[in-house]
Write a protein that holds these residues in place. Structure first.
Motif, PDB file in Angstrom:
ATOM      1  N   LEU A  94      55.491  33.616  68.858  1.00 12.64           N
ATOM      2  CA  LEU A  94      56.410  34.754  68.779  1.00 12.64           C
ATOM      3  C   LEU A  94      55.650  36.074  68.740  1.00 12.64           C
ATOM      4  O   LEU A  94      56.079  37.070  69.330  1.00 12.64           O
ATOM      5  CB  LEU A  94      57.303  34.619  67.543  1.00 12.64           C
ATOM      6  CG  LEU A  94      58.346  33.491  67.607  1.00 12.64           C
ATOM      7  CD1 LEU A  94      59.043  33.338  66.262  1.00 12.64           C
ATOM      8  CD2 LEU A  94      59.369  33.766  68.713  1.00 12.64           C
ATOM      9  N   ALA A  95      54.494  36.083  68.046  1.00 17.24           N
ATOM     10  CA  ALA A  95      53.665  37.290  68.020  1.00 17.24           C
ATOM     11  C   ALA A  95      53.150  37.617  69.421  1.00 17.24           C
ATOM     12  O   ALA A  95      53.079  38.788  69.820  1.00 17.24           O
ATOM     13  CB  ALA A  95      52.496  37.113  67.052  1.00 17.24           C
ATOM     14  N   ALA A  96      52.796  36.577  70.186  1.00 15.96           N
ATOM     15  CA  ALA A  96      52.365  36.797  71.571  1.00 15.96           C
ATOM     16  C   ALA A  96      53.503  37.399  72.399  1.00 15.96           C
ATOM     17  O   ALA A  96      53.266  38.244  73.265  1.00 15.96           O
ATOM     18  CB  ALA A  96      51.900  35.482  72.193  1.00 15.96           C
ATOM     19  N   ALA A  97      54.740  36.964  72.129  1.00 16.33           N
ATOM     20  CA  ALA A  97      55.891  37.524  72.838  1.00 16.33           C
ATOM     21  C   ALA A  97      56.070  39.006  72.518  1.00 16.33           C
ATOM     22  O   ALA A  97      56.341  39.818  73.401  1.00 16.33           O
ATOM     23  CB  ALA A  97      57.162  36.750  72.476  1.00 16.33           C
ATOM     24  N   VAL A  98      55.919  39.360  71.233  1.00 14.54           N
ATOM     25  CA  VAL A  98      56.028  40.759  70.828  1.00 14.54           C
ATOM     26  C   VAL A  98      54.943  41.592  71.527  1.00 14.54           C
ATOM     27  O   VAL A  98      55.207  42.690  72.033  1.00 14.54           O
ATOM     28  CB  VAL A  98      55.912  40.890  69.298  1.00 14.54           C
ATOM     29  CG1 VAL A  98      55.808  42.357  68.885  1.00 14.54           C
ATOM     30  CG2 VAL A  98      57.111  40.232  68.622  1.00 14.54           C
ATOM     31  N   CYS A  99      53.726  41.059  71.561  1.00 14.10           N
ATOM     32  CA  CYS A  99      52.623  41.776  72.210  1.00 14.10           C
ATOM     33  C   CYS A  99      52.838  41.873  73.714  1.00 14.10           C
ATOM     34  O   CYS A  99      52.526  42.904  74.333  1.00 14.10           O
ATOM     35  CB  CYS A  99      51.293  41.091  71.900  1.00 14.10           C
ATOM     36  SG  CYS A  99      50.776  41.204  70.177  1.00 14.10           S
ATOM     37  N   GLN A 100      53.380  40.817  74.307  1.00 13.08           N
ATOM     38  CA  GLN A 100      53.682  40.841  75.740  1.00 13.08           C
ATOM     39  C   GLN A 100      54.744  41.898  76.036  1.00 13.08           C
ATOM     40  O   GLN A 100      54.642  42.640  77.022  1.00 13.08           O
ATOM     41  CB  GLN A 100      54.175  39.456  76.188  1.00 13.08           C
ATOM     42  CG  GLN A 100      54.545  39.353  77.656  1.00 13.08           C
ATOM     43  CD  GLN A 100      53.348  39.069  78.537  1.00 13.08           C
ATOM     44  OE1 GLN A 100      52.227  39.425  78.202  1.00 13.08           O
ATOM     45  NE2 GLN A 100      53.592  38.434  79.667  1.00 13.08           N
ATOM     46  N   ALA A 101      55.751  41.976  75.180  1.00 11.40           N
ATOM     47  CA  ALA A 101      56.778  43.005  75.351  1.00 11.40           C
ATOM     48  C   ALA A 101      56.169  44.401  75.229  1.00 11.40           C
ATOM     49  O   ALA A 101      56.554  45.329  75.947  1.00 11.40           O
ATOM     50  CB  ALA A 101      57.888  42.814  74.320  1.00 11.40           C
ATOM     51  N   SER A 102      55.201  44.540  74.323  1.00 13.72           N
ATOM     52  CA  SER A 102      54.573  45.850  74.132  1.00 13.72           C
ATOM     53  C   SER A 102      53.822  46.289  75.384  1.00 13.72           C
ATOM     54  O   SER A 102      53.700  47.494  75.647  1.00 13.72           O
ATOM     55  CB  SER A 102      53.613  45.823  72.933  1.00 13.72           C
ATOM     56  OG  SER A 102      52.408  45.145  73.243  1.00 13.72           O
TER      57      SER A 102
END
Length: 317
Positions: free
Chosen positions: A162-170
């Motif tokens: 989920l943290a990777a998803a947040v970073c990908q969105a960023s």
């Protein structure tokens, strides 16, 4: 003023090209690991090598305006930490704890997060087609990676995904914001430099056996000189892929480009099928079709005409 529909079409081509280059990185990145690098060292070589290529190019071409970089330095540092280092670091932590398919699905929840951010945080209208496209992408992606295979619960792994998803969105949100003020090459040069420094304590490049870079390794069953593998991973799958991706965001939008970028997983599966002989199941084929349909629907959400708006220089806060 260039026709908005033309911008959308060129943005779609650039986004798919970027996704294809990123998807093709799998066999080459795996080759570096097979040659003797740890996964985090292979990531560090990819990012640090990109910085070594980009920084001199930006300086020699005169693309960098140091006044612009200084004004946007906090945003550029955040871009490097989240959009470059964060995506890679959290993804590798996730795949060390949970199945790769589940980690990929979690990371590519990013389009949904972008749509939610734009709608509820920025309070900007989001075309219904973009939302439907994001939903279709998630369903198609679940089929392509076959999330149900080997599913197990691991709190650390799921949290990292989920943290990777947040970073990908960023990556998409910050690229969309910064591209109004900072040249794409300059933006990515700064991002990779920050990321290389941030990941160095984890990769420990000073303890790596660099002699393996001068040998050969296996790619798709063929012996390849390792420097050529590094060159592909750095120049094609990172520098070109990310720079083209930033240009695509300029022509589309963060929500739309994020949805289309999810086709990276489909490209990775197809390349593994062609190069490595990994078979595709019927459900993967169907899932790939749904994923592409979702990306197409999202791309159609870019209006055909839109007045040009001059955005202010990007800042944090």
């Amino acid at each position: 003023m260039e026709d908005r529909a033309g911008l959308a079409r060129s943005g779609l081509v650039l986004a798919l090209l970027s996704a294809g280059f990123l998807g093709a990185s799998g066999p080459f990145g795996k080759a570096l690991i097979t040659a003797g690098m740890s996964p985090v060292q292979a990531v560090w070589v990819r990012i640090a090598g990109s910085a070594l290529v980009l920084v001199p190019v930006v300086v020699l071409l005169g693309r960098a305006s140091w006044d612009v970089v200084r004004r946007n330095l906090p945003a550029l540092v955040l871009y490097g930490l989240l959009a470059v280092a964060g995506v890679q670091g959290f993804y590798f932590l996730a795949v060390s704890r949970i199945p790769v398919g589940v980690a990929l699905l979690l990371e590519y929840l990013a389009p949904v997060l972008i749509v939610l951010w734009v709608r509820f945080v920025r309070r900007s209208p989001v075309p219904r087609s973009a939302a439907w496209g994001a939903a279709a992408v998630v369903i198609g992606l679940a089929c392509v990676v076959q999330i149900w295979a080997g599913l197990r619960l691991d709190v650390v792994g799921l949290s990292a995904g989920l943290a990777a998803a947040v970073c990908q969105a960023s990556f998409f949100l910050l690229s969309d914001r910064l591209s109004a003020a900072v040249d794409p090459l300059t933006m990515f040069a700064c991002g990779t430099t920050v990321a290389a420094v941030a990941l160095a304590p984890f990769a420990r490049p000073w303890s790596a056996d660099w002699s393996i870079l001068w040998g050969s390794t296996m790619v798709a069953g063929h012996g390849v000189w390792t420097p050529l593998v590094v060159l592909w991973v750095v120049v094609v799958s990172t520098v070109l892929a990310y720079t083209i991706g930033i240009l695509a965001i300029r022509r589309l939008s963060a929500p739309v480009a994020g949805v289309i970028a999810s086709t990276e997983v489909l490209f990775a599966v197809l390349i593994a099928w062609i190069a490595l002989g990994e078979t595709l199941t019927l459900i993967q084929v169907v899932g790939g079709a749904v994923l592409l349909a979702g990306a197409f629907v999202a791309q159609r959400s870019v209006p055909s005409t839109q007045p040009e708006v001059k955005r202010p220089a990007a800042t944090v806060g």
